[in-house]
Enzyme design. Structure first.
Site, PDB file in Angstrom:
ATOM      1  N   GLY A 272      46.309  23.451  34.559  1.00  0.00           N
ATOM      2  CA  GLY A 272      45.791  23.894  35.843  1.00  0.00           C
ATOM      3  C   GLY A 272      46.067  25.370  36.082  1.00  0.00           C
ATOM      4  O   GLY A 272      46.085  26.179  35.152  1.00  0.00           O
ATOM      5  N   LEU A 273      46.284  25.716  37.366  1.00  0.00           N
ATOM      6  CA  LEU A 273      46.537  27.103  37.775  1.00  0.00           C
ATOM      7  C   LEU A 273      45.401  28.030  37.346  1.00  0.00           C
ATOM      8  O   LEU A 273      45.631  29.133  36.852  1.00  0.00           O
ATOM      9  CB  LEU A 273      47.876  27.602  37.220  1.00  0.00           C
ATOM     10  CG  LEU A 273      49.129  26.876  37.710  1.00  0.00           C
ATOM     11  CD1 LEU A 273      50.371  27.444  37.034  1.00  0.00           C
ATOM     12  CD2 LEU A 273      49.252  26.959  39.216  1.00  0.00           C
ATOM     13  N   CYS A 274      44.155  27.555  37.511  1.00  0.00           N
ATOM     14  CA  CYS A 274      42.998  28.386  37.154  1.00  0.00           C
ATOM     15  C   CYS A 274      41.947  28.327  38.263  1.00  0.00           C
ATOM     16  O   CYS A 274      40.744  28.263  38.000  1.00  0.00           O
ATOM     17  CB  CYS A 274      42.414  27.968  35.814  1.00  0.00           C
ATOM     18  SG  CYS A 274      42.181  26.194  35.588  1.00  0.00           S
ATOM     19  N   GLY A 275      42.415  28.305  39.494  1.00  0.00           N
ATOM     20  CA  GLY A 275      41.498  28.352  40.634  1.00  0.00           C
ATOM     21  C   GLY A 275      40.628  27.115  40.735  1.00  0.00           C
ATOM     22  O   GLY A 275      41.082  25.981  40.546  1.00  0.00           O
TER      23      GLY A 275
ATOM     24  N   PHE B  74      38.258  26.261  38.761  1.00  0.00           N
ATOM     25  CA  PHE B  74      37.617  26.013  37.467  1.00  0.00           C
ATOM     26  C   PHE B  74      37.365  24.516  37.243  1.00  0.00           C
ATOM     27  O   PHE B  74      36.243  24.109  36.926  1.00  0.00           O
ATOM     28  CB  PHE B  74      38.512  26.566  36.355  1.00  0.00           C
ATOM     29  CG  PHE B  74      38.046  26.259  34.962  1.00  0.00           C
ATOM     30  CD1 PHE B  74      37.078  27.039  34.355  1.00  0.00           C
ATOM     31  CD2 PHE B  74      38.576  25.199  34.244  1.00  0.00           C
ATOM     32  CE1 PHE B  74      36.647  26.761  33.068  1.00  0.00           C
ATOM     33  CE2 PHE B  74      38.153  24.906  32.962  1.00  0.00           C
ATOM     34  CZ  PHE B  74      37.189  25.695  32.374  1.00  0.00           C
TER      35      PHE B  74
END
Length: 285
Positions: free
Chosen positions: A87-90, A92
C-alpha cells in the site's frame, strides 16, 4: 495546551515519520526510472503488434475466424484485476477496486469472477467476490515468461468455454503524478473495421489464417505483460507522489509543532521570571 514533554514527543514522532516517507519516496523514484524506461520501450511494439493482428483478423473470411475471436453469448465474465502487493500509494489500488465493482454491477445478471494480480486486490475482492487465483508473486520476478503463463491460463479458460469474456483492469502509466484506469477486453479479440483493416493485396506465406493463429497467442501474452508493466510503473509513480506529499505534510506539521513548543517554552520562562520578580518585590516590601 499540551505540556512541553508531550510536544517534544510529537515532534520526535513526526520527524521519524518524515524520515520514513522521504526514504520511501527516494526508493520509489529510483525504481520508477527503470520501470518507466521498460514500459516506454515496450509500448510501440505492443501497439503495432495489436494493430497488425486486428487488421489481419478484420480481413479474414467469416469461416476462417480464430477460436480466440469467438463472440458467443456472454454468461460468464472473468476480470483480471492488476493491483500492487503493498500500500502507501494513494488511490492507486482503490481506483482499480472501484472499477472492478463497476464492472461487477454492469454484469449484474451474469456470473463475474476475478483473478487477482497483486495482494491488495486479492485481499479486498476475496471478501465479496470469487477470486480464482492470486498471482501476486509475479512482481518478485517480472518477466515475459511469467506473464505468458498467466495469459496461457486465460486463453485456455476462454477456448474451453469456461468464460465468455475476459477483461483486464489496470492503471496505465502517463507520468509520475497521473495514472489512468484502463479496462481492456482481453478475449474475445475484436477485429477493427473499415479503414484500419488491411486494404493492400499482400501475398502471405504461410497462409493468412495460419499467420493470425500464430500471432494471436503472442499478441495476447504481450498485451497482458504490457498491462502488468504499466501497473508496475504506475505503482511506483503513485507511491513516489504520495510519499512526497506525506513528507511535505510532515514537514509542515513539524514546523507548526516547533512553533507551538517555542511559544509554550517562552510562556513558561516568562511565568518563571514573573514569579521571581514578584518574590523579590515581596521581600523588598
Amino acid at each position: 495546551m499540551a505540556n512541553l514533554k508531550e510536544i517534544r514527543n510529537r515532534i520526535a514522532t513526526v520527524s521519524s515519520t518524515m524520515q520514513i516517507t522521504s526514504a520511501m519516496k527516494m526508493v520509489s523514484a529510483a525504481k520508477l526510472k527503470k520501470a518507466q524506461d521498460a514500459i516506454t520501450a515496450m509500448r510501440p511494439y505492443s501497439d503495432k503488434l495489436t494493430e497488425l493482428l486486428q487488421s489481419l483478423s478484420a480481413s479474414l473470411d467469416g469461416d476462417a475466424g480464430s477460436k480466440f475471436a469467438d463472440n458467443r453469448e456472454v454468461k460468464k465474465v472473468l476480470v483480471v484485476a492488476i493491483t500492487s502487493n503493498r500500500g502507501l500509494c494513494g488511490a492507486f489500488n482503490s481506483n482499480i477496486l472501484k472499477q472492478c465493482a463497476a464492472l461487477s454491477t454492469s454484469y449484474a445478471d451474469k456470473q463475474v469472477d476475478f483473478i487477482a494480480i497483486g495482494k491488495k486486490g486479492n485481499d479486498t475482492l476475496g471478501k465479496n467476490h470469487t477470486v480464482l487465483a492470486n498471482h501476486s508473486g509475479i512482481f518478485d520476478n517480472l518477466t515475459f515468461e511469467n506473464a505468458a503463463k498467466i495469459a496461457e491460463d486465460l486463453m485456455q479458460k476462454f477456448t474451453e468455454g469456461e468464460y465468455d469474456r475476459i477483461e483486464l483492469v489496470y492503471n496505465k502509466f502517463k507520468n509520475a503524478a497521473t495514472q489512468i484506469v484502463m479496462t481492456e477486453q482481453f478475449l474475445p479479440i475484436e477485429p477493427v473495421e473499415g479503414a484500419n483493416a488491411v486494404a493492400a493485396d499482400y501475398i502471405f506465406e504461410p497462409s493468412k489464417p495460419e499467420i493470425v493463429e500464430q500471432l494471436i497467442p503472442k499478441s495476447l501474452k504481450t498485451q497482458l505483460f504490457k498491462g502488468i508493466r504499466d501497473s508496475f510503473a504506475s505503482e511506483h509513480g503513485a507511491r513516489m507522489t504520495a510519499m512526497h506529499k506525506a513528507t511535505d505534510n510532515a514537514t509542515e506539521l513539524r514546523d507548526q509543532l516547533k512553533l507551538t513548543y517555542n511559544k509554550a517554552r517562552q510562556a513558561a520562562i516568562t511565568n518563571e521570571i514573573l514569579e521571581i520578580v514578584g518574590g523579590a518585590e515581596a521581600l523588598n516590601n
